[in-house]
Design a protein around this motif. Structure first.
Motif, PDB file in Angstrom:
ATOM      1  N   UNK A  34     -20.833  37.696 -50.965  1.00 31.79           N
ATOM      2  CA  UNK A  34     -21.319  36.371 -51.295  1.00 31.79           C
ATOM      3  C   UNK A  34     -20.715  35.340 -50.360  1.00 31.79           C
ATOM      4  N   UNK A  35     -21.408  34.228 -50.253  1.00 34.84           N
ATOM      5  CA  UNK A  35     -20.928  33.105 -49.472  1.00 34.84           C
ATOM      6  C   UNK A  35     -21.252  31.847 -50.253  1.00 34.84           C
ATOM      7  N   UNK A  36     -20.575  30.788 -49.923  1.00 33.16           N
ATOM      8  CA  UNK A  36     -20.799  29.541 -50.636  1.00 33.16           C
ATOM      9  C   UNK A  36     -20.738  28.380 -49.658  1.00 33.16           C
ATOM     10  N   UNK A  37     -21.315  27.292 -50.085  1.00 32.74           N
ATOM     11  CA  UNK A  37     -21.256  26.065 -49.298  1.00 32.74           C
ATOM     12  C   UNK A  37     -21.145  24.904 -50.282  1.00 32.74           C
ATOM     13  N   UNK A  38     -20.083  24.110 -50.137  1.00 35.96           N
ATOM     14  CA  UNK A  38     -19.922  22.926 -50.974  1.00 35.96           C
ATOM     15  C   UNK A  38     -20.849  21.863 -50.392  1.00 35.96           C
ATOM     16  N   UNK A  39     -21.848  21.457 -51.184  1.00 37.42           N
ATOM     17  CA  UNK A  39     -22.826  20.514 -50.638  1.00 37.42           C
ATOM     18  C   UNK A  39     -22.553  19.071 -51.041  1.00 37.42           C
ATOM     19  N   UNK A  40     -21.733  18.876 -52.058  1.00 35.98           N
ATOM     20  CA  UNK A  40     -21.528  17.511 -52.515  1.00 35.98           C
ATOM     21  C   UNK A  40     -20.310  17.444 -53.417  1.00 35.98           C
ATOM     22  N   UNK A  41     -19.589  16.369 -53.305  1.00 35.32           N
ATOM     23  CA  UNK A  41     -18.496  16.096 -54.245  1.00 35.32           C
ATOM     24  C   UNK A  41     -18.941  14.883 -55.048  1.00 35.32           C
ATOM     25  N   UNK A  78     -24.354  28.999 -53.893  1.00 32.66           N
ATOM     26  CA  UNK A  78     -23.842  30.366 -53.800  1.00 32.66           C
ATOM     27  C   UNK A  78     -24.993  31.269 -53.371  1.00 32.66           C
ATOM     28  N   UNK A  79     -24.731  32.144 -52.419  1.00 38.86           N
ATOM     29  CA  UNK A  79     -25.715  33.147 -52.009  1.00 38.86           C
ATOM     30  C   UNK A  79     -25.044  34.507 -52.083  1.00 38.86           C
ATOM     31  N   UNK A  80     -25.676  35.468 -52.770  1.00 38.53           N
ATOM     32  CA  UNK A  80     -25.140  36.834 -52.846  1.00 38.53           C
ATOM     33  C   UNK A  80     -26.212  37.813 -52.385  1.00 38.53           C
ATOM     34  N   UNK A  81     -25.716  38.859 -51.732  1.00 41.33           N
ATOM     35  CA  UNK A  81     -26.581  39.956 -51.287  1.00 41.33           C
ATOM     36  C   UNK A  81     -25.836  41.252 -51.575  1.00 41.33           C
ATOM     37  N   UNK A  82     -26.557  42.241 -52.062  1.00 45.70           N
ATOM     38  CA  UNK A  82     -25.918  43.533 -52.294  1.00 45.70           C
ATOM     39  C   UNK A  82     -25.464  44.115 -50.955  1.00 45.70           C
ATOM     40  N   UNK A  83     -24.263  44.666 -50.956  1.00 46.70           N
ATOM     41  CA  UNK A  83     -23.668  45.213 -49.744  1.00 46.70           C
ATOM     42  C   UNK A  83     -24.534  46.321 -49.138  1.00 46.70           C
ATOM     43  N   UNK A  84     -25.211  47.079 -49.967  1.00 48.89           N
ATOM     44  CA  UNK A  84     -26.088  48.158 -49.501  1.00 48.89           C
ATOM     45  C   UNK A  84     -27.175  47.617 -48.560  1.00 48.89           C
ATOM     46  N   UNK A  85     -27.701  46.451 -48.870  1.00 49.99           N
ATOM     47  CA  UNK A  85     -28.754  45.846 -48.052  1.00 49.99           C
ATOM     48  C   UNK A  85     -28.187  45.384 -46.712  1.00 49.99           C
ATOM     49  N   UNK A  86     -27.009  44.773 -46.749  1.00 50.44           N
ATOM     50  CA  UNK A  86     -26.360  44.345 -45.501  1.00 50.44           C
ATOM     51  C   UNK A  86     -26.037  45.554 -44.642  1.00 50.44           C
ATOM     52  N   UNK A  87     -25.468  46.588 -45.248  1.00 54.81           N
ATOM     53  CA  UNK A  87     -25.096  47.789 -44.487  1.00 54.81           C
ATOM     54  C   UNK A  87     -26.307  48.478 -43.872  1.00 54.81           C
ATOM     55  N   UNK A  88     -27.445  48.422 -44.546  1.00 58.82           N
ATOM     56  CA  UNK A  88     -28.680  49.001 -44.025  1.00 58.82           C
ATOM     57  C   UNK A  88     -29.033  48.367 -42.683  1.00 58.82           C
ATOM     58  N   UNK A  89     -28.949  47.061 -42.603  1.00 57.14           N
ATOM     59  CA  UNK A  89     -29.241  46.340 -41.357  1.00 57.14           C
ATOM     60  C   UNK A  89     -28.103  46.496 -40.347  1.00 57.14           C
ATOM     61  N   UNK A  90     -26.877  46.425 -40.825  1.00 56.98           N
ATOM     62  CA  UNK A  90     -25.708  46.549 -39.960  1.00 56.98           C
ATOM     63  C   UNK A  90     -25.729  47.867 -39.201  1.00 56.98           C
ATOM     64  N   UNK A  91     -25.944  48.963 -39.917  1.00 53.41           N
ATOM     65  CA  UNK A  91     -25.949  50.285 -39.290  1.00 53.41           C
ATOM     66  C   UNK A  91     -27.028  50.389 -38.212  1.00 53.41           C
ATOM     67  N   UNK A  92     -28.195  49.821 -38.472  1.00 55.22           N
ATOM     68  CA  UNK A  92     -29.291  49.873 -37.506  1.00 55.22           C
ATOM     69  C   UNK A  92     -28.941  49.084 -36.250  1.00 55.22           C
ATOM     70  N   UNK A  93     -28.353  47.905 -36.418  1.00 57.54           N
ATOM     71  CA  UNK A  93     -27.989  47.076 -35.266  1.00 57.54           C
ATOM     72  C   UNK A  93     -26.857  47.702 -34.458  1.00 57.54           C
TER      73      UNK A  93
END
Length: 185
Positions: A109-116, A139-154
């Motif tokens: 997951x990653x996050x970005x504070x957009x406003x205080x 907040x943005x989350x992605x299952x690690x399996x999906x990231x690894x699928x692309x990572x391995x190919x690249x």
């Protein structure tokens, strides 16, 4: 590098003095079934096509940014109260765990504070004399399996992925970047 369901698109940019310059772009079709529902089903075939595009277009960089299809991630906005950003980070993980439909061990997951938002005096309710701020956080989350699928190919194509981003965020950033361009830009 964009790994689509029907084609591979690769663009190379040079950044000089905070300005992006498009060096080149290459597109090559993928055989049917190579990528299904955003997942690379035939990594050898897809990585070979990536190599062909790189060779044909004479791209020199091996460091790449790639996207994850938007429907493979979860995006949400949370409003969290904290005294400062350090405390906000402590509050963030429990909220991500609570709001996430997947097991937190299987998610990136990653996050970005957009406003205080304006300070809210909490001392009356809590009996303390400290102020807390309300922070809006994307907040943005992605299952690690999906990231690894692309990572391995690249990686198999000889590339070094440095960023994976949900397509939705990429689109928003592209629109933000293009605000100052002239009509011919």
């Amino acid at each position: 590098v964009d790994i689509g369901s029907r084609s591979i698109t690769i663009a190379q940019l040079n950044v000089i003095d905070n300005e992006c310059e498009l060096v080149g772009i290459g597109v090559m079709p993928l055989p049917k079934g190579s990528v299904v529902d955003g997942l690379v089903e035939n990594p050898d075939e897809v990585s070979d096509i990536i190599k062909k595009v790189i060779k044909r277009e004479k791209f020199s960089s091996r460091y790449v940014v790639s996207s994850i299809p938007g429907d493979h991630g979860v995006i949400r906005k949370l409003t969290l109260s904290a005294r400062n950003k350090e405390e906000l980070l402590e509050e963030l993980l429990p909220e991500v765990q609570h709001e996430n439909p997947f097991d937190i061990e299987d998610v990136r997951y990653d996050y970005h504070v957009i406003e205080k938002k304006e300070n809210v005096l909490k001392s009356v309710r809590r009996g303390r004399g400290s102020e807390e701020n309300n922070f809006d956080v994307i907040i943005a989350d992605v299952q690690e399996e999906i990231i690894n699928n692309r990572l391995d190919t690249l990686v198999e194509a000889g590339l070094t992925p440095v960023i994976f981003e949900l397509e939705t965020f990429s689109s928003v950033r592209s629109l933000e970047f293009s605000k100052g361009l002239s009509s011919t830009g």
